[in-house]
Scaffold this motif. Structure first.
Motif, PDB file in Angstrom:
ATOM      1  N   GLY A 134     -28.188 -34.721  27.992  1.00  7.98           N
ATOM      2  CA  GLY A 134     -27.804 -33.351  28.020  1.00  7.98           C
ATOM      3  C   GLY A 134     -28.503 -32.684  26.830  1.00  7.98           C
ATOM      4  N   THR A 135     -28.579 -31.491  26.945  1.00  7.04           N
ATOM      5  CA  THR A 135     -29.190 -30.547  25.908  1.00  7.04           C
ATOM      6  C   THR A 135     -27.894 -29.673  25.120  1.00  7.04           C
ATOM      7  OG1 THR A 135     -29.628 -28.565  27.258  1.00  7.04           O
ATOM      8  CG2 THR A 135     -31.198 -30.566  27.544  1.00  7.04           C
ATOM      9  N   ILE A 136     -28.612 -29.126  24.282  1.00  8.67           N
ATOM     10  CA  ILE A 136     -27.786 -28.042  23.309  1.00  8.67           C
ATOM     11  C   ILE A 136     -28.120 -26.750  24.131  1.00  8.67           C
ATOM     12  CG2 ILE A 136     -28.008 -29.117  21.089  1.00  8.67           C
ATOM     13  CD1 ILE A 136     -30.342 -27.183  20.348  1.00  8.67           C
ATOM     14  N   LEU A 137     -27.417 -25.790  23.947  1.00  7.40           N
ATOM     15  CA  LEU A 137     -27.798 -24.408  24.508  1.00  7.40           C
ATOM     16  C   LEU A 137     -28.908 -24.010  24.100  1.00  7.40           C
ATOM     17  CD1 LEU A 137     -24.263 -22.689  24.190  1.00  7.40           C
ATOM     18  CD2 LEU A 137     -25.430 -23.086  26.190  1.00  7.40           C
ATOM     19  N   LEU A 138     -29.830 -23.553  25.130  1.00  9.38           N
ATOM     20  CA  LEU A 138     -31.099 -23.275  24.813  1.00  9.38           C
ATOM     21  C   LEU A 138     -31.463 -21.836  25.799  1.00  9.38           C
ATOM     22  CD1 LEU A 138     -32.794 -26.540  25.950  1.00  9.38           C
ATOM     23  CD2 LEU A 138     -32.654 -25.489  23.611  1.00  9.38           C
ATOM     24  N   GLY A 202     -21.508 -25.602  26.078  1.00 12.25           N
ATOM     25  CA  GLY A 202     -22.424 -26.316  25.199  1.00 12.25           C
ATOM     26  C   GLY A 202     -22.248 -25.751  23.694  1.00 12.25           C
ATOM     27  N   SER A 203     -23.157 -26.440  23.045  1.00  8.14           N
ATOM     28  CA  SER A 203     -23.386 -26.015  21.745  1.00  8.14           C
ATOM     29  C   SER A 203     -24.478 -25.802  21.153  1.00  8.14           C
ATOM     30  CB  SER A 203     -22.579 -27.208  20.824  1.00  8.14           C
ATOM     31  OG  SER A 203     -21.507 -27.545  21.107  1.00  8.14           O
ATOM     32  N   TYR A 204     -24.590 -25.113  20.296  1.00 11.79           N
ATOM     33  CA  TYR A 204     -25.895 -24.675  19.371  1.00 11.79           C
ATOM     34  C   TYR A 204     -26.278 -25.697  18.395  1.00 11.79           C
ATOM     35  CZ  TYR A 204     -26.047 -20.152  21.801  1.00 11.79           C
ATOM     36  OH  TYR A 204     -26.130 -19.214  22.964  1.00 11.79           O
ATOM     37  N   SER A 205     -27.586 -25.929  18.102  1.00  7.14           N
ATOM     38  CA  SER A 205     -27.920 -26.764  17.196  1.00  7.14           C
ATOM     39  C   SER A 205     -27.518 -26.246  15.470  1.00  7.14           C
ATOM     40  CB  SER A 205     -29.559 -26.933  17.077  1.00  7.14           C
ATOM     41  OG  SER A 205     -29.983 -27.820  15.889  1.00  7.14           O
ATOM     42  N   LEU A 206     -27.218 -27.131  14.909  1.00 11.54           N
ATOM     43  CA  LEU A 206     -26.779 -26.874  13.490  1.00 11.54           C
ATOM     44  C   LEU A 206     -27.696 -27.344  12.447  1.00 11.54           C
ATOM     45  CD1 LEU A 206     -22.708 -27.744  13.703  1.00 11.54           C
ATOM     46  CD2 LEU A 206     -23.948 -25.471  13.965  1.00 11.54           C
ATOM     47  N   ASP A 207     -28.713 -27.765  13.217  1.00 11.83           N
ATOM     48  CA  ASP A 207     -29.855 -28.459  12.182  1.00 11.83           C
ATOM     49  C   ASP A 207     -30.648 -27.252  11.531  1.00 11.83           C
ATOM     50  OD1 ASP A 207     -32.075 -29.539  11.077  1.00 11.83           O
ATOM     51  OD2 ASP A 207     -32.549 -30.663  12.714  1.00 11.83           O
ATOM     52  N   PRO A 208     -30.265 -27.219  10.077  1.00 13.33           N
ATOM     53  CA  PRO A 208     -31.040 -26.036   9.179  1.00 13.33           C
ATOM     54  C   PRO A 208     -32.425 -25.935   9.495  1.00 13.33           C
ATOM     55  CG  PRO A 208     -30.264 -27.806   7.919  1.00 13.33           C
ATOM     56  CD  PRO A 208     -29.873 -28.158   9.255  1.00 13.33           C
ATOM     57  N   ASN A 216     -27.971 -16.113  22.810  1.00 11.76           N
ATOM     58  CA  ASN A 216     -27.492 -15.067  23.976  1.00 11.76           C
ATOM     59  C   ASN A 216     -26.421 -15.997  24.724  1.00 11.76           C
ATOM     60  OD1 ASN A 216     -27.330 -12.901  25.525  1.00 11.76           O
ATOM     61  ND2 ASN A 216     -29.061 -13.795  26.869  1.00 11.76           N
ATOM     62  N   PRO A 217     -25.303 -16.265  24.036  1.00  8.49           N
ATOM     63  CA  PRO A 217     -24.396 -17.023  24.755  1.00  8.49           C
ATOM     64  C   PRO A 217     -23.758 -15.889  25.999  1.00  8.49           C
ATOM     65  CG  PRO A 217     -23.473 -16.363  22.705  1.00  8.49           C
ATOM     66  CD  PRO A 217     -24.978 -15.899  22.611  1.00  8.49           C
ATOM     67  N   HIS A 218     -23.444 -16.664  26.610  1.00  7.21           N
ATOM     68  CA  HIS A 218     -22.509 -15.879  27.934  1.00  7.21           C
ATOM     69  C   HIS A 218     -21.135 -15.498  27.559  1.00  7.21           C
ATOM     70  CE1 HIS A 218     -20.278 -15.569  31.520  1.00  7.21           C
ATOM     71  NE2 HIS A 218     -21.283 -15.124  32.406  1.00  7.21           N
ATOM     72  N   PRO A 219     -20.685 -14.389  27.861  1.00  8.62           N
ATOM     73  CA  PRO A 219     -19.391 -13.984  27.274  1.00  8.62           C
ATOM     74  C   PRO A 219     -18.029 -14.944  27.713  1.00  8.62           C
ATOM     75  CG  PRO A 219     -20.317 -12.217  28.515  1.00  8.62           C
ATOM     76  CD  PRO A 219     -21.243 -13.229  28.876  1.00  8.62           C
ATOM     77  N   SER A 220     -18.328 -16.096  28.434  1.00  5.32           N
ATOM     78  CA  SER A 220     -17.182 -16.922  28.954  1.00  5.32           C
ATOM     79  C   SER A 220     -17.697 -18.113  27.948  1.00  5.32           C
ATOM     80  CB  SER A 220     -17.173 -17.199  30.199  1.00  5.32           C
ATOM     81  OG  SER A 220     -18.377 -17.806  30.802  1.00  5.32           O
ATOM     82  N   TRP A 221     -18.546 -18.314  27.020  1.00  3.45           N
ATOM     83  CA  TRP A 221     -18.993 -19.527  26.348  1.00  3.45           C
ATOM     84  C   TRP A 221     -17.865 -19.963  25.836  1.00  3.45           C
ATOM     85  CZ3 TRP A 221     -20.421 -19.640  20.708  1.00  3.45           C
ATOM     86  CH2 TRP A 221     -20.811 -20.839  20.361  1.00  3.45           C
ATOM     87  N   ARG A 222     -17.948 -21.453  26.174  1.00  7.60           N
ATOM     88  CA  ARG A 222     -16.973 -22.432  25.623  1.00  7.60           C
ATOM     89  C   ARG A 222     -17.981 -23.416  24.895  1.00  7.60           C
ATOM     90  NH1 ARG A 222     -15.285 -22.460  30.597  1.00  7.60           N
ATOM     91  NH2 ARG A 222     -15.535 -24.715  30.725  1.00  7.60           N
ATOM     92  N   THR A 223     -17.415 -23.814  23.595  1.00  2.00           N
ATOM     93  CA  THR A 223     -18.349 -24.868  23.033  1.00  2.00           C
ATOM     94  C   THR A 223     -17.824 -26.324  23.496  1.00  2.00           C
ATOM     95  OG1 THR A 223     -18.999 -25.984  20.860  1.00  2.00           O
ATOM     96  CG2 THR A 223     -16.615 -24.999  20.922  1.00  2.00           C
ATOM     97  N   SER A 224     -18.668 -27.399  23.314  1.00  2.49           N
ATOM     98  CA  SER A 224     -18.135 -28.546  23.776  1.00  2.49           C
ATOM     99  C   SER A 224     -17.949 -29.525  22.463  1.00  2.49           C
ATOM    100  CB  SER A 224     -19.441 -29.347  24.480  1.00  2.49           C
ATOM    101  OG  SER A 224     -20.703 -29.361  23.536  1.00  2.49           O
ATOM    102  N   ASP A 225     -17.718 -29.006  21.326  1.00  7.39           N
ATOM    103  CA  ASP A 225     -17.604 -29.390  20.046  1.00  7.39           C
ATOM    104  C   ASP A 225     -16.073 -29.939  19.932  1.00  7.39           C
ATOM    105  OD1 ASP A 225     -20.046 -29.572  19.371  1.00  7.39           O
ATOM    106  OD2 ASP A 225     -19.848 -27.785  17.979  1.00  7.39           O
TER     107      ASP A 225
END
Length: 225
Positions: A134-138, A202-208, A216-225
């Motif tokens: 799986g990937t992060i949100l892209l 999904g989740s976005y990368s937290l790597d600095p 550009n997350p969808h309005p219904s975005w739910r994080t998988s964290d």
């Protein structure tokens, strides 16, 4: 380097010099038909095609009795063979790059401008546990590219290409690829038990160290964290 010749989009190409002679091969697509060809030998990186886009020779893959994914697969195999014949064009990573070029070409076929970020996922069920990727949100086009890469890398998918009924238009394999290539949003599909999907979750990368890509997350975005 050319991006279009004789109405064909150049999906991938390689040209290099060996002992003063430049040689090359290319992979092209037009309206779902594919071809693999050799460029003219010449004296520079720019003289592989003629003034009107002519090439040395090529093999066409345009049969209507097989779906596009199989035409592309056969064209890539021929392209790899031609690259090995051309002077210093093939290397150990060439096969992978050629396949990725096809995936990226398909990922851009449908405009995804304005489509919200997505993640791609792959699941191979197993008796002792599932194998997952799986990937992060892209950005949507990158997620779609990753989805197509998962499909190309799946053993189950590769085995389906060996089955004659599955290379025909309308087969389950054809429908899966048609759905993936045409996807302009979330999609779920299966091939021989393997499951593939695009999702707004999904989740976005937290790597600095990650580049600052606008989110550009969808309005219904739910994080998988």
């Amino acid at each position: 380097m050319n991006t279009k010749v004789q109405g064909w989009t150049i999906v991938h190409q390689r040209r290099s010099e060996w002992r003063g002679v430049f040689d090359g091969a290319f992979l092209g697509e037009r309206d779902g038909a594919w071809l693999a060809g050799r460029m003219f030998q010449g004296k520079s990186m720019r003289d592989g095609f003629g003034e009107n886009g002519e090439w040395w020779y090529a093999t066409y893959y345009d049969s209507q009795f097989e779906h596009e994914a199989n035409r592309a697969l056969r064209a890539v195999r021929e392209y790899i063979r031609l690259a090995k014949e051309a002077a210093d064009c093939w290397d150990s990573i060439f096969d992978q790059r050629a396949g990725e070029a096809v995936d990226r070409h398909w990922a851009h076929r449908v405009s995804l401008e304005g489509v919200h970020d997505m993640s791609a996922a792959w699941v191979h069920p197993g008796l002792t546990g599932d194998i997952r990727g799986g990937t992060i949100l892209l950005p949507a086009v990158e997620a779609k590219y990753e989805l197509l890469k998962y499909m190309r890398g799946s053993y189950a998918v590769r085995e389906e290409f060996r089955e004659v009924p599955q290379i025909r238009p309308g087969s389950a394999l054809a429908q899966a690829y048609d759905a993936a290539i045409a996807a302009a949003g979330p999609v779920r599909l299966s091939v021989a038990g393997d499951h593939f999907s695009l999702s707004y979750d999904g989740s976005y990368s937290l790597d600095p160290r990650s580049p600052g890509i606008p989110r550009n997350p969808h309005p219904s975005w739910r994080t998988s964290d």
